[in-house]
Design an enzyme around this catalytic site. Structure first.
Site, short mmCIF file in Angstrom:
data_model
loop_
_atom_site.label_atom_id
_atom_site.label_comp_id
_atom_site.label_asym_id
_atom_site.label_seq_id
_atom_site.Cartn_x
_atom_site.Cartn_y
_atom_site.Cartn_z
N ASN A 7 23.59 35.99 37.26
CA ASN A 7 24.62 36.70 38.03
C ASN A 7 23.96 37.94 38.63
O ASN A 7 23.26 38.65 37.90
CB ASN A 7 25.77 37.12 37.09
CG ASN A 7 27.01 37.56 37.83
OD1 ASN A 7 26.92 38.22 38.87
ND2 ASN A 7 28.18 37.18 37.33
N PRO A 8 24.20 38.23 39.93
CA PRO A 8 23.58 39.45 40.47
C PRO A 8 24.10 40.73 39.81
O PRO A 8 23.47 41.77 39.83
CB PRO A 8 23.98 39.43 41.96
CG PRO A 8 24.49 38.08 42.23
CD PRO A 8 24.95 37.50 40.95
N HIS A 55 39.40 24.00 35.44
CA HIS A 55 40.58 24.49 36.18
C HIS A 55 41.04 23.46 37.20
O HIS A 55 41.66 23.79 38.20
CB HIS A 55 40.26 25.83 36.88
CG HIS A 55 40.08 26.96 35.90
ND1 HIS A 55 39.42 28.13 36.23
CD2 HIS A 55 40.41 27.07 34.59
CE1 HIS A 55 39.42 28.93 35.16
NE2 HIS A 55 40.00 28.31 34.15
N CYS A 81 56.53 14.41 48.98
CA CYS A 81 56.18 13.18 48.25
C CYS A 81 57.31 12.18 48.52
O CYS A 81 58.45 12.59 48.76
CB CYS A 81 56.07 13.47 46.75
SG CYS A 81 55.83 11.99 45.74
N SER A 86 32.49 35.87 36.37
CA SER A 86 32.75 37.27 35.95
C SER A 86 33.16 37.32 34.49
O SER A 86 33.33 38.39 33.92
CB SER A 86 33.86 37.87 36.82
OG SER A 86 35.06 37.10 36.66
N GLN A 139 34.51 26.19 36.22
CA GLN A 139 35.83 26.77 36.51
C GLN A 139 36.19 26.52 37.98
O GLN A 139 37.29 26.83 38.41
CB GLN A 139 35.82 28.28 36.23
CG GLN A 139 35.48 28.63 34.80
CD GLN A 139 35.26 30.12 34.63
OE1 GLN A 139 36.21 30.91 34.43
NE2 GLN A 139 34.00 30.54 34.70
N ASN A 140 35.23 25.99 38.73
CA ASN A 140 35.40 25.81 40.16
C ASN A 140 36.18 24.53 40.46
O ASN A 140 36.17 23.59 39.67
CB ASN A 140 34.04 25.76 40.87
CG ASN A 140 33.26 27.04 40.66
OD1 ASN A 140 33.83 28.08 40.32
ND2 ASN A 140 31.95 26.98 40.79
N1 APR Z 1 25.02 33.72 42.43
C1 APR Z 1 25.52 33.90 41.18
N2 APR Z 1 26.61 34.65 40.91
C2 APR Z 1 27.20 35.26 41.95
C3 APR Z 1 26.74 35.14 43.28
C4 APR Z 1 25.59 34.33 43.49
N3 APR Z 1 25.07 34.17 44.72
N4 APR Z 1 27.56 35.89 44.09
C5 APR Z 1 28.50 36.44 43.28
N5 APR Z 1 28.28 36.08 42.01
C6 APR Z 1 29.04 36.45 40.81
C7 APR Z 1 29.83 37.72 40.91
O1 APR Z 1 29.03 38.84 40.55
C8 APR Z 1 30.95 37.47 39.88
O2 APR Z 1 30.57 37.96 38.60
O3 APR Z 1 30.00 35.43 40.59
C9 APR Z 1 31.08 35.96 39.83
C10 APR Z 1 32.37 35.43 40.43
O4 APR Z 1 33.41 35.90 39.62
P1 APR Z 1 34.91 35.43 39.96
O5 APR Z 1 35.13 35.52 41.41
O6 APR Z 1 35.81 36.17 39.02
O7 APR Z 1 34.90 33.88 39.63
P2 APR Z 1 35.15 33.17 38.25
O8 APR Z 1 34.46 33.91 37.15
O9 APR Z 1 34.79 31.75 38.44
O10 APR Z 1 36.74 33.29 38.08
C11 APR Z 1 37.34 32.57 37.01
O11 APR Z 1 39.53 33.12 37.88
O12 APR Z 1 40.90 33.38 39.67
C12 APR Z 1 40.57 32.52 38.66
O13 APR Z 1 40.84 30.20 38.64
C13 APR Z 1 40.05 31.21 39.19
O14 APR Z 1 38.33 29.80 38.25
C14 APR Z 1 38.64 31.13 38.65
C15 APR Z 1 38.68 32.06 37.45
#
Ligand code: APR
Length: 255
Positions: free
Chosen positions: A217-218, A123, A152, A193, A105-106
């Site tokens: 995930n922590p 994404h 552009c 998340s 998703q990154n």
């Molecule tokens: N290692 C593993 N997980 C971690 C760490 C770590 N060091 N630090 C934080 N986390 C976890 C958090 O606990 C959280 O559950 O990573 C997760 C990040 O969640 P989000 O910030 O919601 O990211 P993501 O799930 O990728 O969001 C999905 O939402 O805003 C949109 O487009 C954006 O791609 C993104 C999508």
């Protein structure tokens, strides 16, 4: 409550036996590379309202603001970000013949920088730009950023190649990701998340197809109780290091 070591051993054994493992990653896998997550501790959305700056309607209405507040900040973070042990661990599982594809998703390009060869950027990516009007692609290196939004040649303006809220996922990528989730034996779910659809449903599809789900995930997530086969409650880097070490041991017959 099984010990972390026994959970890691279960995860490694399922990977070592798998012919087809895939990974779903989220912002958490890049936290140890210095890129903040969106939600939870230090989350970007606690500082920037995503509906005001990360929605396609906001970009159409106020492109200069979205560029100034959101895109330039992310671009600065990505300039210096390097893959961490979490990204490297997935790349090593690919080299060990365990992992086939990373669905991420990154938008930071760090899986590719780590050497992962089959990456689905669910994404999109912040590493390239495209014109909102003509679709012409451009690289950050060739674009002038003294005027926002960058113009552009066609008269339109450029934006990163990311999927914003309110935009659809590329249909071909969605279908491939759903097919992989429906046919994998193991899915590693790292640093998400699990709150944004349709990505968050991929582990559910995998679970329903009988896959072993390894969550890293922590913090617990909506997947942890009912979908994850094992939940490794720790940071991606350290957890991936331990999994890869154990998988290599199984693969080389040392365990
Ligand atoms: N290692 C593993 N997980 C971690 C760490 C770590 N060091 N630090 C934080 N986390 C976890 C958090 O606990 C959280 O559950 O990573 C997760 C990040 O969640 P989000 O910030 O919601 O990211 P993501 O799930 O990728 O969001 C999905 O939402 O805003 C949109 O487009 C954006 O791609 C993104 C999508």
């Amino acid at each position: 409550m099984p010990s972390l070591s026994s959970l890691i051993d279960q995860a490694a054994l399922s990977c070592a036996k798998a012919r087809k493992a895939i990974a779903l990653t989220g912002a958490g896998i890049s936290v140890e590379s210095g890129i903040p997550p969106f939600r939870g501790k230090g989350g970007l959305w606690a500082k920037i309202d995503p509906m005001k700056y990360a929605h396609i309607e906001a970009l159409e209405r106020n492109p200069a603001d979205v560029w100034r507040v959101l895109f330039m900040g992310i671009a600065d973070l990505l300039k210096t970000a390097e893959p961490n042990a979490g990204h490297m661990g997935l790349q090593r599982l690919e080299r060990l013949g365990v992992l086939q594809t990373v669905i991420t998703q990154n938008v930071d390009g760090l899986h590719q920088k780590a050497g992962s060869r089959d990456v689905i950027e669910f994404h999109g990516t912040h590493t390239t730009l495209r014109c909102m009007s003509c679709g012409q692609r451009a690289s950050w290196q060739t674009v002038r950023l003294d005027v926002l939004p960058p113009p552009c040649a066609c008269g339109g303006f450029l934006r990163p190649d990311v999927v914003m809220f309110g935009e659809p996922i590329n249909v071909a990528l969605l279908q491939r990701a759903q097919m992989l989730a429906a046919t994998c034996e193991v899915m590693l779910v790292v640093g998400t998340s699990a709150t944004v659809e349709p990505a968050a449903y991929l582990p559910v599809i995998a679970k329903h197809n009988g896959a072993f789900i390894i969550e890293i995930n922590p913090e617990p997530t909506p997947l942890t109780d009912d979908i994850s086969s094992v939940a490794l409650l720790g940071p991606a880097g350290a957890m991936m290091d331990r999994i890869v070490q154990a998988v290599a041991g199984y693969k080389e017959g040392r365990l």
